[in-house]
Design a protein around this motif. Structure first.
Motif, PDB file in Angstrom:
ATOM      1  N   ASN A  10     -12.433   7.978   5.312  1.00 37.72           N
ATOM      2  CA  ASN A  10     -13.268   6.682   5.404  1.00 37.72           C
ATOM      3  C   ASN A  10     -12.792   5.404   5.040  1.00 37.72           C
ATOM      4  O   ASN A  10     -12.995   4.632   5.822  1.00 37.72           O
ATOM      5  CB  ASN A  10     -14.382   7.155   4.322  1.00 37.72           C
ATOM      6  CG  ASN A  10     -15.281   8.254   4.697  1.00 37.72           C
ATOM      7  OD1 ASN A  10     -15.211   8.658   5.854  1.00 37.72           O
ATOM      8  ND2 ASN A  10     -16.028   8.833   3.695  1.00 37.72           N
ATOM      9  N   GLU A  14     -12.536   2.439   7.684  1.00 35.44           N
ATOM     10  CA  GLU A  14     -13.153   1.073   7.265  1.00 35.44           C
ATOM     11  C   GLU A  14     -12.230   0.089   7.538  1.00 35.44           C
ATOM     12  O   GLU A  14     -12.193  -1.301   8.096  1.00 35.44           O
ATOM     13  CB  GLU A  14     -13.770   0.999   5.864  1.00 35.44           C
ATOM     14  CG  GLU A  14     -15.009   2.040   5.681  1.00 35.44           C
ATOM     15  CD  GLU A  14     -15.185   2.379   4.256  1.00 35.44           C
ATOM     16  OE1 GLU A  14     -14.160   2.163   3.524  1.00 35.44           O
ATOM     17  OE2 GLU A  14     -16.398   3.381   4.222  1.00 35.44           O
ATOM     18  N   ALA A  17     -11.721  -0.788  11.037  1.00 38.80           N
ATOM     19  CA  ALA A  17     -12.731  -1.417  11.526  1.00 38.80           C
ATOM     20  C   ALA A  17     -12.650  -2.820  11.442  1.00 38.80           C
ATOM     21  O   ALA A  17     -13.076  -3.616  12.112  1.00 38.80           O
ATOM     22  CB  ALA A  17     -14.209  -0.782  11.124  1.00 38.80           C
ATOM     23  N   TYR A  18     -12.014  -3.066  10.137  1.00 33.20           N
ATOM     24  CA  TYR A  18     -11.730  -4.339   9.785  1.00 33.20           C
ATOM     25  C   TYR A  18     -10.885  -5.173  10.609  1.00 33.20           C
ATOM     26  O   TYR A  18     -11.109  -6.426  11.053  1.00 33.20           O
ATOM     27  CB  TYR A  18     -11.601  -4.499   8.289  1.00 33.20           C
ATOM     28  CG  TYR A  18     -11.352  -5.923   7.682  1.00 33.20           C
ATOM     29  CD1 TYR A  18     -12.109  -6.666   7.449  1.00 33.20           C
ATOM     30  CD2 TYR A  18      -9.975  -6.333   7.754  1.00 33.20           C
ATOM     31  CE1 TYR A  18     -11.924  -7.878   6.928  1.00 33.20           C
ATOM     32  CE2 TYR A  18      -9.394  -7.710   7.205  1.00 33.20           C
ATOM     33  CZ  TYR A  18     -10.486  -8.432   6.880  1.00 33.20           C
ATOM     34  OH  TYR A  18     -10.108  -9.684   6.418  1.00 33.20           O
ATOM     35  N   GLU A  35     -20.157  -5.752  15.582  1.00 35.82           N
ATOM     36  CA  GLU A  35     -19.947  -4.203  15.864  1.00 35.82           C
ATOM     37  C   GLU A  35     -18.843  -3.754  14.690  1.00 35.82           C
ATOM     38  O   GLU A  35     -19.304  -2.903  13.922  1.00 35.82           O
ATOM     39  CB  GLU A  35     -19.910  -3.430  17.026  1.00 35.82           C
ATOM     40  CG  GLU A  35     -21.115  -4.003  17.751  1.00 35.82           C
ATOM     41  CD  GLU A  35     -20.957  -3.435  19.394  1.00 35.82           C
ATOM     42  OE1 GLU A  35     -19.807  -3.259  19.622  1.00 35.82           O
ATOM     43  OE2 GLU A  35     -21.817  -3.501  20.145  1.00 35.82           O
ATOM     44  N   SER A  36     -17.692  -4.086  14.878  1.00 32.78           N
ATOM     45  CA  SER A  36     -16.669  -3.551  13.987  1.00 32.78           C
ATOM     46  C   SER A  36     -16.988  -4.166  12.441  1.00 32.78           C
ATOM     47  O   SER A  36     -16.889  -3.266  11.678  1.00 32.78           O
ATOM     48  CB  SER A  36     -15.374  -4.112  14.489  1.00 32.78           C
ATOM     49  OG  SER A  36     -15.108  -3.377  16.010  1.00 32.78           O
ATOM     50  N   ARG A  38     -19.385  -4.997  11.041  1.00 33.58           N
ATOM     51  CA  ARG A  38     -20.524  -4.299  10.308  1.00 33.58           C
ATOM     52  C   ARG A  38     -20.293  -3.140   9.628  1.00 33.58           C
ATOM     53  O   ARG A  38     -20.669  -2.663   8.431  1.00 33.58           O
ATOM     54  CB  ARG A  38     -21.788  -4.456  11.267  1.00 33.58           C
ATOM     55  CG  ARG A  38     -23.264  -3.717  10.530  1.00 33.58           C
ATOM     56  CD  ARG A  38     -24.147  -3.649  11.484  1.00 33.58           C
ATOM     57  NE  ARG A  38     -24.645  -4.971  12.144  1.00 33.58           N
ATOM     58  CZ  ARG A  38     -24.964  -5.124  13.560  1.00 33.58           C
ATOM     59  NH1 ARG A  38     -24.176  -4.229  14.325  1.00 33.58           N
ATOM     60  NH2 ARG A  38     -25.258  -6.556  13.851  1.00 33.58           N
ATOM     61  N   ARG A  39     -19.558  -2.245  10.307  1.00 35.81           N
ATOM     62  CA  ARG A  39     -19.018  -0.893   9.739  1.00 35.81           C
ATOM     63  C   ARG A  39     -18.117  -1.261   8.525  1.00 35.81           C
ATOM     64  O   ARG A  39     -18.309  -0.503   7.561  1.00 35.81           O
ATOM     65  CB  ARG A  39     -18.212  -0.183  10.713  1.00 35.81           C
ATOM     66  CG  ARG A  39     -19.153   0.141  12.078  1.00 35.81           C
ATOM     67  CD  ARG A  39     -18.511   1.450  13.045  1.00 35.81           C
ATOM     68  NE  ARG A  39     -16.994   0.766  13.160  1.00 35.81           N
ATOM     69  CZ  ARG A  39     -16.935   0.368  14.553  1.00 35.81           C
ATOM     70  NH1 ARG A  39     -17.955   0.162  15.218  1.00 35.81           N
ATOM     71  NH2 ARG A  39     -15.469  -0.096  15.001  1.00 35.81           N
ATOM     72  N   ALA A  40     -17.142  -2.114   8.484  1.00 31.10           N
ATOM     73  CA  ALA A  40     -16.406  -2.478   7.470  1.00 31.10           C
ATOM     74  C   ALA A  40     -17.072  -3.092   6.228  1.00 31.10           C
ATOM     75  O   ALA A  40     -16.881  -2.998   5.099  1.00 31.10           O
ATOM     76  CB  ALA A  40     -15.050  -3.390   7.910  1.00 31.10           C
ATOM     77  N   SER A  43     -19.223  -0.903   3.408  1.00 32.16           N
ATOM     78  CA  SER A  43     -18.310   0.204   2.387  1.00 32.16           C
ATOM     79  C   SER A  43     -18.112  -0.514   0.983  1.00 32.16           C
ATOM     80  O   SER A  43     -18.354  -1.776   0.757  1.00 32.16           O
ATOM     81  CB  SER A  43     -17.027   0.284   3.184  1.00 32.16           C
ATOM     82  OG  SER A  43     -16.224  -0.618   2.964  1.00 32.16           O
TER      83      SER A  43
END
Length: 425
Positions: A10, A14, A17-18, A35-36, A38-40, A43
């Motif tokens: 994970n 992350e 994604a960052y 979009e990317s 937001r995922r990072a 966490s």
């Protein structure tokens, strides 16, 4: 072991994604960045704090992009998201206010601008933007109070006074507009915008003579601005409607003026500065010529009466008559300009063109020779001289004149084409 492996996986995702989000942000791909990141940002990874900051930046840039493309509802959504992530941003309020204004939500726009004054750095344009928002939301008195306070805080600000004058004018409070704009002109006598706004407000208030004077000064300050020239014409036309009568005698072909009080005002200004009329000649030919240029001719004739020794006035008057198709009058005034100042190069060239148009070739060539002798060694003069020699059948002399025009201006296509046509013939 499975939990630690899953956690490591994970964290890697992350971090990836960052990295992808930052790359997309730097490349200007703001939707992908949102979009990317937001995922990072959601966490517990070390990069999450930075991801949330950059996510706010991505939301803001995406909102600005949507604002510029006219998608105002989407812009508000993105900018609001940016506000939640970064409440202390000094620039978000401006963009949100612009988005709200575009959707005609002027109460929310005003609230954002007021908020900007609390959370942001001092913005000199804020009072103007806030006043506009208040006015468009129907809160006229608050708009006035905002600008009056701004003037009290900074008495030397010209822009705020002009905006207050415009606000009064929009509300049809023309006397108030005139008072404020007179203060603006006193503050900056050489500012063409202040003079123009004052002139328009005076016209709306019914003081047409003073309106003409202010617009004439503005035109003098900014002689290449055709819009000011048009406003001046409109003001003079309005004055003409109320107190000037212009008529063309169909037999004599001359202009008559009756009750010319307002013409005197403009005539005096033209006599002091004949170049005031210059910008009118840059206007395209139109049906309005039949109304505007007779008025200019009347003004110049009045100026000539007051200053009969000014060659400039005769030249401009000749050019106006030429525009009106009154060749005889144009020739007469051009001749007088040259009589007053025999070395007046522009008058000599203008007179030569008129003589050439009237098929008076020899006289035209004599005037062009004089123009060159007195300093008018210009490419267009030699082009016309070459054309006249060609008309007389003097080919070698025409070639010499065209060549001289190209010596003076190697990029002069008209002379190059004329020379090429002469050689091919």
């Amino acid at each position: 072991m499975l939990d630690r492996s899953q956690s490591s996986s994970n964290s890697d995702a992350e971090a990836l994604a960052y990295q992808q989000g930052i790359a997309a942000l730097e490349a200007g791909h703001y939707l992908h960045a949102v979009e990317s990141l937001r995922r990072a940002a959601g966490s517990t990874h070390l990069c999450a704090t930075l991801a949330r900051f950059y996510l706010g930046q991505a939301h803001m840039m995406l909102g600005i992009e949507q604002l510029r493309s006219g998608r105002h509802a989407e812009a508000i959504e993105q900018l609001t998201a940016a506000r939640q992530l970064n409440p202390g941003s000094e620039t978000l309020s401006k963009y949100l206010a612009a988005s709200y204004a575009a959707q005609r939500k002027f109460d929310l726009a005003a609230a954002e601008i007021e908020r900007d004054n609390v959370v942001g750095c001092p913005d000199p344009e804020r009072p103007i933007r806030l006043a506009h928002a208040f006015a468009r939301d129907g809160r006229f008195e608050q708009a006035v109070e905002t600008l009056v306070k701004a003037i009290d805080d900074a008495p030397h600000r010209l822009d705020v006074r002009i905006q207050l004058g415009l606000l009064y004018g929009a509300a049809e409070r023309y006397e108030d507009a005139v008072c404020v704009l007179m203060e603006a002109v006193e503050l900056a006598p050489l500012d063409a915008d202040a003079r123009t706004r004052l002139g328009l407000s005076l016209a709306a208030a019914g003081d047409l003579s003073e309106s003409v004077e202010q617009l004439a000064i503005a035109q003098k300050l900014r002689p290449q601005d055709a819009s000011i020239a048009l406003m001046l014409v409109m003001a003079v036309e309005a004055a003409q409607t109320t107190c000037i009568k212009l008529a063309m005698d169909p037999i004599q072909g001359r202009l008559g003026v009756v009750d010319d009080r307002s013409l005197d005002t403009l005539g005096e200004l033209v006599a002091k500065d004949p170049e005031l009329v210059e910008s009118f000649f840059g206007l395209p030919f139109s049906e309005a010529d039949r109304e505007l240029f007779p008025m200019l001719a009347a003004v110049l004739e009045r100026a000539i009466e007051r200053q009969p020794g000014y060659a400039d006035l005769y030249l401009h008057c000749s050019r106006v008559y030429e525009r009106l198709g009154m060749t005889r009058e144009a020739l007469a005034r051009a001749d007088q300009a040259v009589e007053i100042n025999p070395k007046y190069v522009q008058a000599l060239i203008h007179l030569a063109r008129l003589r050439a148009t009237a098929d008076q070739t020899d006289e035209a060539m004599n005037r062009l020779d004089e123009a060159v002798q007195f300093g008018g060694d210009y490419p267009d003069v030699h082009l016309l001289m070459g054309q006249l020699y060609q008309k007389k059948g003097a080919t070698s002399e025409a070639r010499r004149q065209f060549s001289r025009a190209l010596e003076l201006n190697s990029g002069y296509d008209a002379a190059r084409h004329a020379l090429a046509a002469l050689k091919s013939a």
